[in-house]
Write a protein that holds these residues in place. Structure first.
Motif, PDB file in Angstrom:
ATOM      1  N   GLY A 196       0.786  -1.230   0.000  1.00 27.04           N
ATOM      2  CA  GLY A 196       0.000   0.000   0.000  1.00 27.04           C
ATOM      3  C   GLY A 196       0.812   1.270   0.000  1.00 27.04           C
ATOM      4  O   GLY A 196       0.326   2.322   0.431  1.00 27.04           O
ATOM      5  N   THR A 198     -11.875  -4.036  -0.088  1.00 32.22           N
ATOM      6  CA  THR A 198     -11.960  -2.587   0.142  1.00 32.22           C
ATOM      7  C   THR A 198     -12.591  -2.247   1.487  1.00 32.22           C
ATOM      8  O   THR A 198     -12.523  -1.092   1.920  1.00 32.22           O
ATOM      9  CB  THR A 198     -12.761  -1.914  -0.980  1.00 32.22           C
ATOM     10  OG1 THR A 198     -13.922  -2.705  -1.278  1.00 32.22           O
ATOM     11  CG2 THR A 198     -11.925  -1.800  -2.251  1.00 32.22           C
ATOM     12  N   LEU A 258     -10.382  -0.447   3.926  1.00 32.06           N
ATOM     13  CA  LEU A 258     -10.097   0.987   3.824  1.00 32.06           C
ATOM     14  C   LEU A 258     -10.915   1.792   4.822  1.00 32.06           C
ATOM     15  O   LEU A 258     -10.703   3.001   4.971  1.00 32.06           O
ATOM     16  CB  LEU A 258     -10.364   1.481   2.404  1.00 32.06           C
ATOM     17  CG  LEU A 258      -9.562   0.788   1.295  1.00 32.06           C
ATOM     18  CD1 LEU A 258      -9.927   1.365  -0.069  1.00 32.06           C
ATOM     19  CD2 LEU A 258      -8.070   0.927   1.558  1.00 32.06           C
ATOM     20  N   TYR A 311      -6.912   6.644  -4.922  1.00 34.80           N
ATOM     21  CA  TYR A 311      -6.604   6.285  -3.541  1.00 34.80           C
ATOM     22  C   TYR A 311      -6.734   4.774  -3.336  1.00 34.80           C
ATOM     23  O   TYR A 311      -5.867   4.143  -2.711  1.00 34.80           O
ATOM     24  CB  TYR A 311      -7.532   7.020  -2.573  1.00 34.80           C
ATOM     25  CG  TYR A 311      -7.337   6.592  -1.138  1.00 34.80           C
ATOM     26  CD1 TYR A 311      -6.257   7.061  -0.390  1.00 34.80           C
ATOM     27  CD2 TYR A 311      -8.213   5.680  -0.537  1.00 34.80           C
ATOM     28  CE1 TYR A 311      -6.061   6.653   0.916  1.00 34.80           C
ATOM     29  CE2 TYR A 311      -8.023   5.257   0.764  1.00 34.80           C
ATOM     30  CZ  TYR A 311      -6.939   5.754   1.494  1.00 34.80           C
ATOM     31  OH  TYR A 311      -6.740   5.338   2.776  1.00 34.80           O
ATOM     32  N   SER A 340      -3.818   3.093  -4.757  1.00 38.39           N
ATOM     33  CA  SER A 340      -2.602   3.343  -3.970  1.00 38.39           C
ATOM     34  C   SER A 340      -2.533   2.462  -2.736  1.00 38.39           C
ATOM     35  O   SER A 340      -1.451   2.215  -2.194  1.00 38.39           O
ATOM     36  CB  SER A 340      -2.531   4.811  -3.554  1.00 38.39           C
ATOM     37  OG  SER A 340      -3.472   5.104  -2.521  1.00 38.39           O
ATOM     38  N   GLN A 341      -3.668   1.966  -2.292  1.00 43.71           N
ATOM     39  CA  GLN A 341      -3.714   1.077  -1.131  1.00 43.71           C
ATOM     40  C   GLN A 341      -3.601  -0.388  -1.523  1.00 43.71           C
ATOM     41  O   GLN A 341      -3.751  -1.286  -0.689  1.00 43.71           O
ATOM     42  CB  GLN A 341      -5.014   1.303  -0.336  1.00 43.71           C
ATOM     43  CG  GLN A 341      -5.177   2.727   0.181  1.00 43.71           C
ATOM     44  CD  GLN A 341      -4.000   3.170   1.019  1.00 43.71           C
ATOM     45  OE1 GLN A 341      -3.655   2.521   2.007  1.00 43.71           O
ATOM     46  NE2 GLN A 341      -3.359   4.267   0.627  1.00 43.71           N
ATOM     47  N   LYS A 381      -5.545  -2.155  -3.567  1.00 44.57           N
ATOM     48  CA  LYS A 381      -6.815  -2.872  -3.676  1.00 44.57           C
ATOM     49  C   LYS A 381      -7.264  -2.964  -5.132  1.00 44.57           C
ATOM     50  O   LYS A 381      -7.120  -2.015  -5.897  1.00 44.57           O
ATOM     51  CB  LYS A 381      -7.907  -2.179  -2.846  1.00 44.57           C
ATOM     52  CG  LYS A 381      -7.547  -1.974  -1.389  1.00 44.57           C
ATOM     53  CD  LYS A 381      -7.197  -3.274  -0.690  1.00 44.57           C
ATOM     54  CE  LYS A 381      -6.856  -3.039   0.774  1.00 44.57           C
ATOM     55  NZ  LYS A 381      -6.378  -4.280   1.438  1.00 44.57           N
TER      56      LYS A 381
END
Length: 645
Positions: free
Chosen positions: A184, A575, A578, A606, A609-610, A612
């Motif tokens: 991430g 997700t 998150l 975003y 970027s994590q 997922k």
């Protein structure tokens, strides 16, 4: 009394009681347990419950599929059990305690290499083909290769390097990217770090002549050798984790208004320096130690015994990338003995791992998804490139890898004890026999038969006991039987065959539901449907109706149309972790909606970027038959005629 009271009591009993539960939570469709002893869970009885749509175990978690009403079921279950639920992250952490060190290591390796498998398979097939036309003397009475006699094949051989050899030459770039994606952190920084390991400015260590003094970066008080780590795995992995933890450290202590400057700069530069001053030298030190040990063992009076050890451990060397060091040993053996007894063992190891994959093809012949990986991986392995087979198949299941090692070990002992020698380094795998000196070809052929038969037989026998019905067929038979039974009495579903009313809720690329990663959705246990890989963050209502479920984290929505259709839209994979970040929710449970109304705006940058996935299942939870009219095509939110109901 809740409508789930009885089933919750029975689930608690069937799962082994309160004392067998280490942790429990739920996501949008299923209960997730970490059990002290998974053997105490009676899957048949659990799946007989009216509320349960199936079970499976994944990453140390025992999961029970409930459906849209899982939150209500979960509340009743925890009340009856007298236990407190925990967060999903806590469950994942607890699940790791159910895994052995080897399982954790293999799981982490698999997570790193899984995104790279398509490239590895492609590169393996191309390199195998290049070896056949460029290294095997097939024409003019076995004196010349196709490349030497044909300008077409010479040009093709050179051109295919761009796609084939480049994949492995620049493998560190893919590895570092994959780790930053998994952890991430910023993926572009990972790509840049990977490029600094294989930059054209650096010497390729594998091509350096003995005694070569490489150029250096001279800082006055210290010098750094300009040597690359092309095709290396261990230096890339270590460098990637240095970058990841540096970035996490600076991101944690840096104020937001200067993080864009501080975090990349103070993460990337130290990571590159450490990669070239610490990680690289350590990796090469390990490689040199192994090379010297191999050479000493092969030339000793116990060479046959060493052959068994080498045959068993060569494939694990491939995992680390240190197998390239054997080329230097081969060259030394050729110089000293006018041939090499090491290369035949390499070819036999390739064959053994390929034969384990061949057994998996046989065992999973009804699993279309598995065949898409197994078949090309097997071909690639037999042509001498084992990475796709190792990372894509054998390490994934574990036992095929071990069965391949056993076959390779025995075949290597036969080869070395018979004095089998190759005249030079040639093509690994089956074509390797063409590099064997003529007087040893018969015994090498016998060793090849052993490398074929033992892994195939062992993998087949063990696989029949180890593989689940889902592994074998691609569909959990128990869940499929349940779904079929549930759908029999739905005459109303048969009457609703009009697809024009349903519109795509997302802009992106369509996917078959069976092809996505999540077992719970892909198995069809939740119902039939399709998926879209999201390319735009807006999610809209596919029909007019009501929001039945709006998950607190904003990643999942249960909708019911005015004419009775019920669907679940689950945005992305995992997700829920998150915790709502990146989801701007526009609706709430119980709200009436019109077709085209915005349900949520997703910050897809975003989410990416994590680490997922944005592949989003759209599942009809009311048991309707659903046919995706076209897969892998671009659709826009609001498009019609994408499915047939």
């Amino acid at each position: 009394m809740s409508k789930f009271t009885e089933d919750a009591k029975l689930l608690l009993e069937y799962i082994g009681g309160k004392d067998n539960i280490k942790a429990v939570t739920h996501c949008v469709t299923r209960m997730r347990f970490v059990l002290i002893d998974e053997k105490k869970a009676d899957e048949k009885k659990i799946e007989s419950l009216k509320s349960a749509k199936g079970t499976f175990t994944q990453a140390g978690q025992f999961q029970v599929i409930i459906g849209n009403e899982v939150s209500e079921f979960y509340n009743e279950f925890t009340k009856i059990a007298g236990i407190d639920g925990v967060s999903k992250d806590a469950v994942k952490a607890a699940a790791k305690s159910n895994q052995t060190f080897v399982q954790k290591l293999m799981a982490n390796l698999a997570e790193i290499f899984t995104p790279l498998i398509p490239a590895l398979i492609c590169g393996g097939l191309i390199l195998g083909f290049r070896s056949v036309i460029g290294d095997i003397k097939l024409v003019e009475d076995g004196t010349k290769t196709l490349v030497e006699t044909s300008q077409f094949f010479a040009g093709l051989y050179s051109f295919l390097w761009l796609i084939g050899e480049a994949i492995f030459h620049f493998l560190p770039v893919g590895i570092v990217w994959s780790i930053t994606r998994k952890m991430g952190t910023t993926q572009i920084l990972g790509i840049i770090l990977g490029l600094t390991l294989v930059s054209p400015q650096l010497l390729n260590a594998y091509n350096m002549a003995p005694g070569t003094v490489p150029p250096v970066w001279d800082f006055g008080f210290v010098q750094i050798e300009m040597v690359g780590y092309q095709a290396q795995v261990i230096p890339a992995i270590l460098a990637a984790f240095i970058l990841v933890y540096l970035e996490k450290f600076w991101r944690r202590i840096t104020p937001d208004y200067i993080s864009m400057i501080i975090v990349p700069l103070f993460s990337l530069i130290p990571a590159v320096i450490l990669a070239h001053t610490v990680v690289g030298p350590i990796g090469w030190a390990i490689g040199s130690f192994i090379a010297n040990a191999v050479y000493a063992g092969l030339t000793s009076s116990f060479g046959w015994l060493f052959a068994g050890v080498f045959g068993f451990f060569y494939a694990p060397l491939v995992i680390t990338g240190l197998h390239h060091m054997t080329n230097a040993i081969d060259l030394q053996l050729m110089s000293q003995f006018n041939g090499t007894i090491l290369w035949p063992m390499v070819a036999l190891s390739n064959i053994a791992q390929g034969s384990a994959v061949l057994a998996m093809i046989f065992l999973q012949r009804k699993n279309e998804r598995a065949k898409q990986i197994n078949v090309p991986a097997c071909i690639s392995c037999y042509l001498g490139v084992t990475e796709p087979a190792l990372f894509g198949v054998n390490l994934k299941y574990g036992f095929p890898f071990i069965c391949g090692l056993v076959g390779s070990c025995i075949a290597a002992m036969i080869s070395v004890s018979s004095g089998v020698m190759a005249s030079s380094i040639g093509v690994g795998g089956i074509p390797g026999i063409l590099s064997i000196k003529p007087q040893f070809m018969f015994m090498f052929f016998i060793a090849m038969i052993v490398a074929f038969c033992i892994p195939f037989i062992l993998t087949t026998v063990v696989g029949k006991k180890k593989l689940t019905s889902e592994d074998v067929s691609g569909v959990d038979i128990k869940q499929a039987e349940f779904t079929e039974t549930e759908n029999i009495d739905s005459e109303e579903n048969k009457l609703d065959t009009v697809a024009e009313n349903f519109q795509a809720p997302i802009t992106g690329i369509t996917k078959k539901l069976s092809d996505i990663e999540d077992k719970g959705f892909a198995s069809g246990a939740m119902g039939e449907g399709f998926a879209i890989e999201m390319q735009d963050g807006k999610v809209v209502a596919p029909f007019s109706g009501e929001v039945m479920v709006c998950f607190p984290t904003g990643h999942a929505y249960g909708l019911k149309s005015n004419d009775g259709k019920e669907i679940l839209i689950h945005i992305g994979m995992d997700t829920v972790e998150l915790d709502g970040k990146g989801f701007d929710v526009k609706v709430q449970a119980g709200q009436k909606i019109k077709q085209g109304d915005v349900l949520v705006n997703v910050d897809i940058d975003y989410v990416k970027s994590q680490g997922k996935s944005l592949v989003t299942p759209i599942v009809f939870t009311d048991g309707r038959k659903v046919e995706l009219l076209q897969e892998n095509v671009a659709v826009k939110a609001g498009d019609e005629n994408i499915i047939k109901l």
